[in-house]
Motif scaffolding. Structure first.
Motif, short mmCIF file in Angstrom:
data_model
loop_
_atom_site.label_atom_id
_atom_site.label_comp_id
_atom_site.label_asym_id
_atom_site.label_seq_id
_atom_site.Cartn_x
_atom_site.Cartn_y
_atom_site.Cartn_z
N SER A 19 10.14 18.17 -19.62
CA SER A 19 9.35 18.05 -18.40
C SER A 19 8.90 16.61 -18.18
O SER A 19 8.55 16.23 -17.07
N PHE A 20 8.94 15.80 -19.20
CA PHE A 20 8.58 14.39 -19.04
C PHE A 20 9.75 13.68 -18.35
O PHE A 20 10.87 13.72 -18.83
N GLY A 21 9.51 13.08 -17.19
CA GLY A 21 10.61 12.63 -16.34
C GLY A 21 11.24 11.29 -16.69
O GLY A 21 12.07 10.80 -15.97
N ASN A 23 0.51 -0.43 -9.50
CA ASN A 23 -0.54 0.58 -9.35
C ASN A 23 -1.20 0.83 -10.70
O ASN A 23 -0.52 1.11 -11.69
N ALA A 24 -2.53 0.70 -10.77
CA ALA A 24 -3.24 0.89 -12.03
C ALA A 24 -4.53 1.65 -11.78
O ALA A 24 -5.03 1.65 -10.66
N ARG A 25 -5.05 2.31 -12.82
CA ARG A 25 -6.31 3.03 -12.64
C ARG A 25 -7.16 3.00 -13.91
O ARG A 25 -6.68 2.64 -14.98
N PHE A 26 -8.45 3.34 -13.74
CA PHE A 26 -9.34 3.38 -14.88
C PHE A 26 -9.07 4.64 -15.69
O PHE A 26 -8.90 5.72 -15.14
N THR A 47 -1.69 2.44 -16.50
CA THR A 47 -0.84 2.53 -15.30
C THR A 47 -1.21 3.78 -14.53
O THR A 47 -1.57 4.80 -15.09
N GLY A 48 -1.04 3.70 -13.20
CA GLY A 48 -1.56 4.76 -12.34
C GLY A 48 -0.63 5.93 -12.13
O GLY A 48 -1.06 6.99 -11.72
N GLY A 49 0.68 5.74 -12.38
CA GLY A 49 1.61 6.85 -12.18
C GLY A 49 1.88 7.15 -10.72
O GLY A 49 2.50 8.14 -10.40
N MET A 50 1.47 6.24 -9.81
CA MET A 50 1.72 6.51 -8.40
C MET A 50 2.92 5.75 -7.88
O MET A 50 3.17 5.69 -6.68
N SER A 51 3.68 5.09 -8.77
CA SER A 51 4.87 4.38 -8.33
C SER A 51 6.08 5.04 -8.96
O SER A 51 5.96 5.93 -9.78
N TYR A 52 7.27 4.60 -8.54
CA TYR A 52 8.49 5.15 -9.11
C TYR A 52 8.70 4.64 -10.54
O TYR A 52 9.49 5.18 -11.28
N LEU A 105 12.43 2.01 -18.79
CA LEU A 105 12.14 3.40 -18.45
C LEU A 105 13.04 3.83 -17.31
O LEU A 105 13.07 3.21 -16.26
N ARG A 106 13.78 4.92 -17.54
CA ARG A 106 14.62 5.45 -16.48
C ARG A 106 13.92 6.69 -15.93
O ARG A 106 13.66 7.64 -16.65
N ASN A 107 13.61 6.65 -14.65
CA ASN A 107 12.91 7.76 -14.02
C ASN A 107 13.93 8.79 -13.53
O ASN A 107 14.66 8.55 -12.59
N ASN A 108 13.98 9.95 -14.19
CA ASN A 108 14.99 10.94 -13.83
C ASN A 108 14.68 11.66 -12.53
O ASN A 108 15.54 12.31 -11.95
N GLN A 109 13.44 11.56 -12.08
CA GLN A 109 13.07 12.26 -10.85
C GLN A 109 13.02 11.32 -9.67
O GLN A 109 12.48 11.65 -8.61
#
Lengths: 268, 167
Positions: free
Chosen positions: A97-99, A166-169, A207-212, A254-258
């Motif tokens: 499930s980890f993309g 994109n980054a977050r606290f 990292t925020g996880g809001m980018s590809y 990192l290769r983003n499969n999704q």
């Protein structure tokens, strides 16, 4: 001297031709994006070959140092592996499930003195590296792949003034965009964080996880200092990075499969 | 000699504007744009100053690219053909390559046709190679080169026949 002048006059047509040809290649390069990318691809694969030789020599000298770092990282990974052995039931479902898939590569050239820095690594499209893949190291974010040849790729470093990440606290999820101001290779600025969120010096940024490019939660750095402007609703935050990008040897791509699914949604 | 220069300047401007605003927008069968501006390099005196021709060829291509928003293919192709012209003339006219207006009169018809077709073909080959610049498009390059060359050749030949001095 006279013979030299005579020779120059004899070949003046050829010389003028070559001069004007060079001029028109510059003209071509500046006018057409397609030709520009072909030229830069050709020069990239040429200069990478050369850089690889010089880098091989210098990396041999630093072998002991990088061996130590690899050991440290291996210890961390071993711990993770043991942790996974402890719960074998969830192992496969977790990984599936980890993309993101991870590939390692070695840095061939690393620039950090300019205002717009690039890295070159020794993996190219033969190793299924593609443009727009995210690149990290053992302790932070490195950048994004922006050009690929058969054996090499160039990476837009996070130390590049036009790149925003994109980054977050980590503690409350308040997010903003991280960018480099161009002066110190360990300092970056986090902007666009709303003043509604309470923050403190020493908070961890991930990292925020809001980018590809990057999944959520890769540690980036800590808050070094922040200002709260009187009239704007956003903080001005100085961040100190965990990783020292001036002495890196290995990176992970990192290769983003999704990625296809995400892009499809964005286009619609 | 002075009036020759004047004619050259006039030809340069006329062909440049004709090409940029009329011929480059023709799109016969969707892709053929005859490049008649080559006539400037074709009818330049064979005993004229070759260095000047190279510079003029460069300027002609550059202005054309600027006027038509081209990428720079015309500049390289026209520059190269201006440089190669003495060699092509020597190859096609043999010992007669010093007749000032050999491409119009005073030489064999077969020699004239060889000169004309070689100049045009080489020019178009360079032009389309630079524009596409990729092995994947080699069929497109050859197709464009061939058909556009034939059209340019016909137009150039008839224009030369039309404006030949009659005695």
């Amino acid at each position: 001297m006279r013979q030299l002048f005579n020779a120059l006059i004899n070949y003046k047509n050829t010389l003028i031709f070559i001069g004007l040809l060079a001029l028109s290649l510059v003209f071509l390069n500046s006018r057409s994006f397609y030709h520009q990318s072909i030229f830069s691809n050709a020069t990239l694969s040429f200069s990478s070959q050369f850089n690889l030789i010089t880098h091989n020599i210098s990396s041999y000298i630093n072998l002991a140092e990088s061996n130590k770092k690899l050991h440290l990282e291996n210890e961390k990974l071993k711990a993770l592996e043991l942790f996974k052995f402890a719960k074998p039931l969830h192992q496969n479902t977790l990984l599936d499930s980890f993309g993101f898939e991870v590939r390692s590569a070695r840095i061939v050239k690393n620039s950090y003195r300019g205002a717009r820095n690039y890295l070159i690594i020794d993996k190219g499209y033969k190793d299924s590296i593609e443009v727009e893949m995210g690149v990290i190291t053992s302790d932070g974010v490195v950048g994004i792949v922006n050009q690929v040849t058969a054996d090499f790729s160039s990476i837009l470093s996070v130390l590049h003034r036009d790149l925003k990440i994109n980054a977050r606290f980590k503690k409350n999820g308040a997010y903003g965009s991280l960018s480099w101001q161009g002066n110190h290779p360990k300092r970056m600025k986090l902007l666009d964080v709303s003043t509604l969120n309470p923050i403190a010096i020493g908070d961890t940024i991930v990292t925020g996880g809001m980018s590809y490019y990057f999944p959520y939660g890769i540690p980036i750095g800590t808050v070094l200092d922040f200002k709260k402007p009187d009239f704007e609703g956003y903080y001005d935050i100085d961040v100190e990075l965990f990783s020292n990008l001036t002495q890196k040897e290995f990176v992970y791509i990192l290769r983003n499969n999704q990625l296809n699914q995400l892009k499809q949604l964005n286009n619609e | 000699m002075n009036s020759d220069n004047l004619v050259s300047v006039f030809q340069f401007i006329l062909l440049l504007f004709l090409q940029a605003f009329l011929l480059s927008n023709m799109n016969f069968f969707g892709f053929i744009n005859p490049n008649l501006y080559l006539l400037f390099i074709i009818v330049y005196r064979l005993d004229g100053n070759t260095t000047l021709l190279i510079i003029l060829g460069f300027l002609l291509g550059l202005f054309l690219d600027l006027l038509t928003q081209g990428s720079g293919g015309h500049t390289i192709a026209t520059l190269t053909i201006a440089y190669l012209r003495p060699y092509i003339a020597k190859f096609s006219f043999g010992v007669n390559n010093d007749i000032p207006m050999g491409m119009l009169k005073g030489s064999l018809l077969s020699q004239r046709l060889l000169y004309l077709s070689m100049l045009i073909f080489v020019h178009h080959l360079i032009l389309f190679t630079v524009i596409y610049l990729s092995f994947d498009n080699i069929i497109t390059i050859i197709k464009n080169t061939f058909f556009t060359s034939v059209f340019t050749f016909l137009m150039a030949y008839f224009s030369m026949e039309l404006f030949k001095e009659k005695k």
